[in-house]
Design an enzyme around this catalytic site. Sequence first.
Site, PDB file in Angstrom:
ATOM      1  N   THR A 114      -2.878  74.978  23.662  1.00  0.00           N
ATOM      2  CA  THR A 114      -3.451  76.302  23.940  1.00  0.00           C
ATOM      3  C   THR A 114      -2.409  77.300  24.396  1.00  0.00           C
ATOM      4  O   THR A 114      -2.465  78.485  24.058  1.00  0.00           O
ATOM      5  CB  THR A 114      -4.517  76.166  25.063  1.00  0.00           C
ATOM      6  OG1 THR A 114      -5.550  75.344  24.571  1.00  0.00           O
ATOM      7  CG2 THR A 114      -5.090  77.503  25.463  1.00  0.00           C
ATOM      8  N   THR A 158      -3.477  70.334  26.587  1.00  0.00           N
ATOM      9  CA  THR A 158      -3.997  69.570  27.722  1.00  0.00           C
ATOM     10  C   THR A 158      -4.821  68.353  27.287  1.00  0.00           C
ATOM     11  O   THR A 158      -4.938  67.392  28.038  1.00  0.00           O
ATOM     12  CB  THR A 158      -4.888  70.466  28.611  1.00  0.00           C
ATOM     13  OG1 THR A 158      -5.926  71.021  27.810  1.00  0.00           O
ATOM     14  CG2 THR A 158      -4.098  71.564  29.269  1.00  0.00           C
TER      15      THR A 158
END
Length: 356
Positions: A21, A96
């Site tokens: 991200t 993540t």
Amino acid sequence: MNGNELNAKRDKVLLIYTGGTIGMVQDSTGALQPFALESIYEVLPELRRTSYAIDSCELERIIDSSNMTPDFWVDIANIIEQRYEDYDGFVVLHGTDTMAYTASALSFMFKNLSKPIVLTGSQLPLGMLRSDGRDNIICALEIASGREVIIPEVTILFESHLYRGNRSTKVSAENFDAFSSFNYPSLAKAGIKVSYKEHLILPMPSGELKVRKAFDRRIAVLKLFPGITPAVVESVLQTPDLQGVIIETFGSGNAPTEAWFIDALEAATRRGIIIFNVTQCKAGAVMMRQYQASCDMDRIGVIGGHDITIEAAVTKMMYLLGRFPNDKDKVRERLSMSLRGEITLNQREELDDDDC
Ligand code: ASP
């Protein structure tokens, strides 16, 4: 830059971008996808003010970390190994979703690590006004520079907490505080200054760095639930060429005591499949034989995983099977030992030989 500034910037950190991200942009449908991050100084010009120098590079293929595989772990390890002598520390920018797996895998790959490898990422892309990426990167770089304390470990820095990588788990898909380490305290906390808990950090190794890159992917994870059928259990255990299974059990390592279940596990162990018992609980440990519901598993040779995370269990099993392809006994023995601080044992049982 004048001579004094150059002199001041004698510490160097390498920033390795893998995707996630942190560097994503929206495509025409609004979905986030990774794109090549330009020089980190273009994105975060304030980094020019740090007292250490930062170089950056990226993987050949930038990915959403849900596409992570052992081949990418090897690519990351190769970059660090090739430039190990040139830098004081390393920061890996990573999605993540599977960051805890990569951190665990790298921890096993790097034996005698004497420099910090810090993984970080973000919940919102760097380009967004409220992105958590900026603080995470700056803090990870600071820690990786080793200016205050050298942490000879693979760690995850997220939302001002520094965790041991192989103890970490992603716990939130929305909060900035996305990671936790339930069975081991954080190694440092960043506030006005970074406060390090030095007694919790692994000791500086004396041996020479060894980077081991063989992983055996022929493993499976079998998550138990009330009502699981023999067909499901068998479909996993009968997977062709299977070498090891992580069985995610209840509570302190308990499983059904029904004969069909124990027989299926026993038949698998007889075929040479290693079975590793890891609890579904986030905190606490497997204690084989504490309840009758784990006695049979203990009797047939299932190995207790103590308080290991599922991420560390998966990568440790792949790593050990890759390290000892022809010696299952060595794999079994080392699964229940602490190789890189990934489990808590009553006495220190870390291996002091060079094997792992
Ligand atoms: N899907 C993203 C990834 O893991 C999520 C993130 O980076 O937070 O690559």
